[in-house]
Design a protein around this motif. Sequence first.
Motif, PDB file in Angstrom:
ATOM      1  N   ARG A 191       0.834  -1.197   0.000  1.00 23.30           N
ATOM      2  CA  ARG A 191       0.000   0.000   0.000  1.00 23.30           C
ATOM      3  C   ARG A 191       0.877   1.260   0.000  1.00 23.30           C
ATOM      4  N   LYS A 192       1.941   1.219   0.740  1.00 26.96           N
ATOM      5  CA  LYS A 192       2.833   2.367   0.794  1.00 26.96           C
ATOM      6  C   LYS A 192       3.484   2.616  -0.560  1.00 26.96           C
ATOM      7  N   LEU A 193       3.917   1.511  -1.220  1.00 25.35           N
ATOM      8  CA  LEU A 193       4.574   1.657  -2.517  1.00 25.35           C
ATOM      9  C   LEU A 193       3.599   2.161  -3.589  1.00 25.35           C
ATOM     10  N   VAL A 194       2.363   1.628  -3.562  1.00 27.94           N
ATOM     11  CA  VAL A 194       1.357   2.073  -4.526  1.00 27.94           C
ATOM     12  C   VAL A 194       1.030   3.543  -4.317  1.00 27.94           C
ATOM     13  N   GLY A 195       0.905   3.973  -3.083  1.00 28.76           N
ATOM     14  CA  GLY A 195       0.658   5.383  -2.792  1.00 28.76           C
ATOM     15  C   GLY A 195       1.792   6.264  -3.263  1.00 28.76           C
ATOM     16  N   LYS A 196       3.029   5.781  -3.118  1.00 34.76           N
ATOM     17  CA  LYS A 196       4.175   6.561  -3.561  1.00 34.76           C
ATOM     18  C   LYS A 196       4.171   6.693  -5.087  1.00 34.76           C
TER      19      LYS A 196
END
Length: 409
Positions: free
Chosen positions: A53-58
Motif C-alpha cells: 500500500r505504501k509503494l502504490v501510494g508513492k
Amino acid sequence: MCDKDQSLPVISNCSSGEAETAALASRRRRLWELSHTCHCPLVGVGLPLGYLRKLVGKMTGGRVLADDYEVHVGAVTECGVRNRLSEALQKELERRYAPVILRFRGAKTTQQVAELWRTAVANGDVSGAFWAGLTHPRCDAELEEQMCRDLHMIQHQAGACVRADMGKFTALQEENARLTHELAKLQQRSQAMLMEKTGELERQEAVLLRTRFDSISKDSVIDGLRFDLAQLQAAIPALESRTRLVERLAQMDEREKELRQQIAELKQAQPRPAAAVPPPAPKLEVPTGGKLKMPIRLVDQSVLCVGGRSGNVATYRALIERVGAQFAHHDGGLEDNANLLDSSLAAADLVICQTGCISHSAYWRVKDYCKRTGKRCVFIDNPSISSLARGLQEVSGEMETTPLAAIQP
C-alpha cells in the motif's frame, strides 16, 4: 488466484523457440517476464500488504483509498508489463530475498532448482524460494507449474492453520483476560498488604525513636546526677570514711539492741529466790584528782577496750562480761580502720585504753575524745589480763558480792 477464469496449467507468454532460448540464457528473468499466473501468488506471498500500500501510494503520488483486495489486484495487473510500479516491485523483491537468490545461484540444472524448492517447502520458508526459483534461468514451464501448485496448497494449509490459530488465539485471549483480572485482584491485595505493612513499620519506627529518645534522656539525667554526686563528694572531705563510720555505727547499734534483748531475756529466765534480795548493782567510783568521785554502774554498760594483744581479746571479753558489762574492742589502728574508732567511742560507756599496744594517733584520739565528752577512761600500760583486772578494780572499787579473784581467769 486473482483471475476467476484462471486454470491450474501455466500459460506461458513465450513461444517454444523463445522458451528454449530463455532456458539456455544465463540471465535471471524479470517480474514482467514471468507468467501472469505467477504474479498473484508472488505479490501476495512475497510482499507485505502494508509495504505494498505504501509503494502504490508513492507511485500514484497520493493516499490510496482502495481496500486491500483492490490494491492487491491493481499491483498484480501492473506486474504484467514493465512500468514504474513493476520495476519498484522487482527492486524490492531482489533486495528482500538477496540471500535466497544467492543460494539458488549455485544450482546449474532444473533438477537442482527443484531440489532447492522442495527443501524450502519442507522448512516452511517459501517466500524467498518462490521468487528465486521462478526467476532462475534453469526454471522451465513444468517446474514453474509445480511451484505454483505447491504454493497454492501451502496457502490453503496456511489458511486452515490460521483458522486453528485464531481459535487458539481467542482461547488464549479469554485466558489472558481471566488471568489479568486475577492479577489485578492480587495486585490490589498486595498493595493493601504493602500499605498495611508500611504503616506498621512507620509506627514501629516511631516507637523506636521515642524509646531511643527516652533512653538518651535517661542517660543524660544519669550523667548529670553522677556529675552532681562527684561535685558533692569533692566538696565534702572524707565523705567516704564518714559514710563507712555511719554504717558501722548503725551496725553496732543493732548489735547493742540485740545484746540488750538477750540480756533481758536471760535475766527473765534466771530463777530468783523468793526471800532473797537482789544485791545492789556494783558502783564504780573513779578518782578525779581530789575532786568528787562519780559512781558508774558496770551492769548493762558498754565497755570499749582499745588496744591489747589480739590473742587476749577473748579473755578480755570473758572478763568484762562476767561483771555484767558488754564488751567491745578496737585494736587501736593496727588492723582495724582507725576511722571507725570514733563510732566505737561514741557507743561506749567506759573506755579502757591499753597505751602500750596502740598507735600514737589512736592514743591522742581516745584521750581527746574522752576529754571533750567527759566520758570515763582508764589508761593501762601493760596489756596483760591482770592489768585489765586492776584497771576495772580501780574504776569500780571492791565489789561487794564478787571478789576480784572470782573475776580473774
